[in-house]
Design a protein around this motif. Sequence first.
Motif, PDB file in Angstrom:
ATOM      1  N   THR A 275       8.020 137.924 -49.591  1.00 40.92           N
ATOM      2  CA  THR A 275       7.972 136.968 -48.714  1.00 40.92           C
ATOM      3  C   THR A 275       9.274 136.344 -49.339  1.00 40.92           C
ATOM      4  O   THR A 275       9.465 136.355 -50.660  1.00 40.92           O
ATOM      5  CB  THR A 275       6.841 136.337 -48.414  1.00 40.92           C
ATOM      6  OG1 THR A 275       6.584 135.818 -50.232  1.00 40.92           O
ATOM      7  CG2 THR A 275       6.103 136.827 -47.691  1.00 40.92           C
ATOM      8  N   GLU A 277      12.426 133.465 -50.615  1.00 41.87           N
ATOM      9  CA  GLU A 277      13.703 133.909 -50.403  1.00 41.87           C
ATOM     10  C   GLU A 277      14.479 134.261 -51.677  1.00 41.87           C
ATOM     11  O   GLU A 277      13.798 135.309 -52.024  1.00 41.87           O
ATOM     12  CB  GLU A 277      15.193 132.600 -50.806  1.00 41.87           C
ATOM     13  CG  GLU A 277      14.073 131.859 -49.472  1.00 41.87           C
ATOM     14  CD  GLU A 277      15.139 130.278 -49.649  1.00 41.87           C
ATOM     15  OE1 GLU A 277      15.879 129.084 -50.520  1.00 41.87           O
ATOM     16  OE2 GLU A 277      14.668 128.797 -49.151  1.00 41.87           O
ATOM     17  N   ASN A 297       9.053 140.062 -45.042  1.00 34.08           N
ATOM     18  CA  ASN A 297       9.030 139.267 -44.265  1.00 34.08           C
ATOM     19  C   ASN A 297       9.515 138.069 -45.073  1.00 34.08           C
ATOM     20  O   ASN A 297       9.426 136.984 -45.363  1.00 34.08           O
ATOM     21  CB  ASN A 297       7.609 138.526 -44.319  1.00 34.08           C
ATOM     22  CG  ASN A 297       6.567 139.277 -43.437  1.00 34.08           C
ATOM     23  OD1 ASN A 297       7.104 139.744 -42.349  1.00 34.08           O
ATOM     24  ND2 ASN A 297       5.481 140.275 -43.522  1.00 34.08           N
ATOM     25  N   THR A 299      13.105 135.162 -45.954  1.00 35.25           N
ATOM     26  CA  THR A 299      12.939 134.200 -44.917  1.00 35.25           C
ATOM     27  C   THR A 299      14.229 133.124 -45.527  1.00 35.25           C
ATOM     28  O   THR A 299      15.047 134.094 -46.693  1.00 35.25           O
ATOM     29  CB  THR A 299      12.089 133.222 -44.577  1.00 35.25           C
ATOM     30  OG1 THR A 299      11.555 132.257 -45.841  1.00 35.25           O
ATOM     31  CG2 THR A 299      10.764 133.917 -44.416  1.00 35.25           C
ATOM     32  N   ASN A 320      13.324 141.332 -40.917  1.00 36.89           N
ATOM     33  CA  ASN A 320      13.002 140.118 -41.397  1.00 36.89           C
ATOM     34  C   ASN A 320      13.036 138.899 -41.144  1.00 36.89           C
ATOM     35  O   ASN A 320      13.345 139.254 -39.744  1.00 36.89           O
ATOM     36  CB  ASN A 320      13.713 139.981 -43.130  1.00 36.89           C
ATOM     37  CG  ASN A 320      13.214 141.546 -44.373  1.00 36.89           C
ATOM     38  OD1 ASN A 320      12.398 141.127 -44.938  1.00 36.89           O
ATOM     39  ND2 ASN A 320      13.828 142.299 -44.534  1.00 36.89           N
ATOM     40  N   GLN A 321      13.173 137.543 -41.341  1.00 35.45           N
ATOM     41  CA  GLN A 321      12.952 136.065 -40.337  1.00 35.45           C
ATOM     42  C   GLN A 321      14.906 135.666 -41.419  1.00 35.45           C
ATOM     43  O   GLN A 321      14.283 134.499 -41.658  1.00 35.45           O
ATOM     44  CB  GLN A 321      11.900 135.633 -41.128  1.00 35.45           C
ATOM     45  CG  GLN A 321      11.178 136.931 -39.758  1.00 35.45           C
ATOM     46  CD  GLN A 321       9.358 135.901 -40.149  1.00 35.45           C
ATOM     47  OE1 GLN A 321       9.129 134.428 -39.918  1.00 35.45           O
ATOM     48  NE2 GLN A 321       8.460 136.418 -40.833  1.00 35.45           N
ATOM     49  N   SER A 323      17.583 133.552 -41.856  1.00 37.48           N
ATOM     50  CA  SER A 323      19.091 132.752 -41.351  1.00 37.48           C
ATOM     51  C   SER A 323      19.823 132.393 -41.500  1.00 37.48           C
ATOM     52  O   SER A 323      20.122 132.708 -42.815  1.00 37.48           O
ATOM     53  CB  SER A 323      17.824 131.478 -40.935  1.00 37.48           C
ATOM     54  OG  SER A 323      17.008 130.811 -42.174  1.00 37.48           O
ATOM     55  N   ASN A 344      17.042 139.881 -37.538  1.00 42.02           N
ATOM     56  CA  ASN A 344      16.808 138.615 -38.486  1.00 42.02           C
ATOM     57  C   ASN A 344      17.117 137.541 -36.960  1.00 42.02           C
ATOM     58  O   ASN A 344      16.974 137.598 -36.199  1.00 42.02           O
ATOM     59  CB  ASN A 344      17.725 138.850 -39.222  1.00 42.02           C
ATOM     60  CG  ASN A 344      17.055 139.707 -40.797  1.00 42.02           C
ATOM     61  OD1 ASN A 344      16.314 139.007 -41.343  1.00 42.02           O
ATOM     62  ND2 ASN A 344      16.965 141.082 -40.712  1.00 42.02           N
ATOM     63  N   ARG A 345      17.389 136.370 -37.667  1.00 40.41           N
ATOM     64  CA  ARG A 345      17.543 134.922 -37.453  1.00 40.41           C
ATOM     65  C   ARG A 345      18.942 134.505 -37.901  1.00 40.41           C
ATOM     66  O   ARG A 345      19.211 133.254 -37.730  1.00 40.41           O
ATOM     67  CB  ARG A 345      16.510 134.145 -37.400  1.00 40.41           C
ATOM     68  CG  ARG A 345      14.864 134.350 -36.835  1.00 40.41           C
ATOM     69  CD  ARG A 345      13.761 133.178 -37.447  1.00 40.41           C
ATOM     70  NE  ARG A 345      13.333 133.742 -36.965  1.00 40.41           N
ATOM     71  CZ  ARG A 345      11.683 133.570 -37.463  1.00 40.41           C
ATOM     72  NH1 ARG A 345      11.949 132.526 -37.980  1.00 40.41           N
ATOM     73  NH2 ARG A 345      10.108 134.015 -37.015  1.00 40.41           N
TER      74      ARG A 345
END
Length: 950
Positions: A275, A277, A297, A299, A320-321, A323, A344-345
């Motif tokens: 998790t 960054e 996961n 971010t 992953n997530q 952005s 992803n975002r």
Amino acid sequence: MAAVRRLLAFLLLLLQAIAAASSDAQHLLAARSALHDPDGALAGWGAGSGRGLPCRWARVSCANNSTAAIAGLDLSKLSLGGGFPSALCSLRSLELLDLSANEFAGPLPACLAALPALAHLNLAGNNFSGEVPPEWGAGFRSLLALNLVQNLLSGEFPAFLANLTALQDLSLAYNMFAPSPLPEKLGDLTDLRVLFVANCSLNGTIPSSIGKLKNLVNLDLSTNNFNGEIPPSIGNLSSLEQIELFSNKLSGSIPVGFGSLKRLRSLDISMNWLTGEIPEDMFTPPVLASVHMYQNNLTGRLPATLGMASSLSDLRIFANQLSGPLPPEFGKNCPLQFLDTSDNRLSGPIPATLCTSGKLKQLMLLDNQFEGAIPVELGQCRTLNRVRLSSNRLSGLVPPEFWGLPGVYLLELSGNALSGRIDPAIAGANNVSKLLLQDNRFTGALPAELGTLANLQEFRASNNCLSGPLPQSLANLSLLYNLDLSHNSLSGEIPRDFAKLKKLTLLDLSDNHLTGNVPPELGEIVMMNTLDLSNNELSGQMPAQLQNLRLTHFNISYNKLSGTLPVFFDGLQYQESFLGNPGLCHGFCQSNDNSDGKWHTTIKLVFSIASVAMIILSLGLAWFCYKCRIYKMNASELDDEKSNWVLTSFHRVDFSERAIVNSLDENNVIGQGGAGKVYKAVIGPQGEAMAVKKLWPIGVESKRIDTFEAEVATLSKVRHRNIVKLACSITNRVCRLLVYEYMPNGSLGDMLHSAKRSILDWPMRYKIAVNAAEGLSYLHHDCKPPIVHRDVKSNNILLDAEYGAKVADFGVAKTIGDGPATMSIIAGSCGYIAPEYAYTLHVTEKSDIYSFGVVILELVTGMKPMALEIGEMDLVTWVSANIEQNGLESVLDQTLAEQFKDEMCKVLKIALLCVSNIPNSRPPMRSVVSMLLDIKEENKPKLKVEELAI
């Protein structure tokens, strides 16, 4: 005198060396006699001019000269087998022993630890089993390299090997150790350069003491069950070039410090629970070429240092997530070849610099929030071969040059807001096989140049604003199997030349403005299983030729069709296929509700009732006749019990026909199928078990396929370890018996779909898949003429005492010549039958390959080919639908260990190739075997150990 003494000393040393060489020669010959050498690779030992000089023998080396004692023995890749030859433990001067990639089995020898000079020991790629001898932890004082990769070792992870302080290479990967932690003492191996312990059932946390291995070059702890955080001490390993931590259960944030690893070339921390960054220093190592962080996961935004990575060629961060945007100049400063940021975002524009180096091959940005236009610069990227930009917010025109990229085989732009026309420049994309443009805003007519794409197999452009007629040139796409142009504004008639698309399985032209008649020629596309022409303006009568198709989905609703429907379409499965066509009618077409119409309706009803009554009466009479015939045949067989039996043997047998016949007791029945009953017969002085198939008597109506001749003709001449052995046949006037080797663990189907399924872990299932594939490969490629089984299924794959697999039941097998054989009836089992075989009755090896693909799907998913939990779908359809929506892992058998997930996904991909709707797209069985075996090779370390200088 001094000269004489030196001469005598030299002669003494020479005599000692000769004596040592002679002794070593005897040990080598003793070792050769103890092992299995099927190819005669060591037949030259002790022969010819080098009879007494082992240093001249093949694969043998000596330290100083031709008369010195043996220092090196390289017997790798020679197909040698048997147990470890203990005579090798007597080679006291041995420094290198390499027995890798053979078939040795049994326990590892404790005696090797006593060899004083042994520095390199490689036993990888064999079948050694049991525990690593504890004696090894107290010996091997000179050992520098120990390689036991890919054996069958078990027991506790050998923590005592941490006592071998001289070790530089410790490779124990791909063994079946009991769940154990990685010993803290490994940090004491300060000279270690390679630590390769992937897939060893290791658990617990990664010890921080690993940061003491300052000379470590290759760290591979992948595919275990490590949990907790990645220890920050890894950042102290300044010599590291490769880090493999993928497929564990690591959590927490990625530690800062990887940027200090100036020699790091490859980093893989994918498939964990990480998790937070990505640290800013992650992409600063100057030679970092490959980074895999997918399926975590993670971010936050991508670090700015990504844009300055000078050596990066492979970045995979999908699932992953993450952005934010990609760095605006990403790709400008590095030789980027592979980029996957899918799922992803991420947002912002696609950087125009991605292909600045001119090396970008694969670009996967799907399922994000990228916006803006596709950069014009990507149209100049001639190296691209796979492009997936679907499910983003891209808009504007697609650059003409981008349409025509010559190397692209997959172009996926679906699910965006792209506009403009499909440019005629697409004629340059002569390698494209999948063109996916659905759910955009494309306008204008389809260019005729689409018909020049000779490799195109799938073309989807639904939910756009396309207009104009369907190009006649589309009929030239001989490989096309999927054409979906639904929900557009296409007009004109459906070209009759579409009948040339012989491999088409799906044709969806629904929700357009098509006019004219439904071409009867569509009935010639016998492979088609989905046809949707609904919501158009088609008129005229329903062509009777469409009755030739075996459609699983058919919809021609809401058109302007008229006339009488062909009788074939009166079934319940088609009750919603013709809605909204007021001019269509079933049976008699009536213009109004007059008396004649009612009279005809009444006649039709009476006729239907009378027909049903006649059918019931006929069935009753047939059943009565059948029971009478069975009774007479049973009586005849009993009367003939004393008649002579004839035994025809195909292998040496140690029993009489009477011993077999006497065992045919109903208490010994172990199975029953369409060909007859199967009994277990225990015979002979040693109590040998055999399987006896008693075929149904000739002429029994319900058993109309007579399998005796086919079974005997096939199995009497084939010889392969993965084909069940037919020992003999025993016949008399009314009874026919086939006697096979007995397979104590029954069929794969019974084992896999019963309470016993927990016995079959993934390594056993993989072994079964390889065994069965090798048996079918023998039938297809090594038999002359080739043999097609025609009924490959899990119930026809039998398991021996060691769960080795053998293909059985050749009752409907056929030999084939240069082309496909045409059968009069369909053979095979529901859920396993290849679609083209069901429609055309043409049988080739490709039919078996499809069926075998279904078997692999059973092994990977644990599900039956036709299961209640998947409804009306077969297994192939269910798997395909789930993978499309949720990815490969969504269909895997959840009862199997998670550590094998990666290998299962690779086997699943092979299965999907085998069940392709297009027969020519299915790989030959020889290639299937090779791909299955290659999976084990792919799991080896990415950096070859021999490339890491020790």
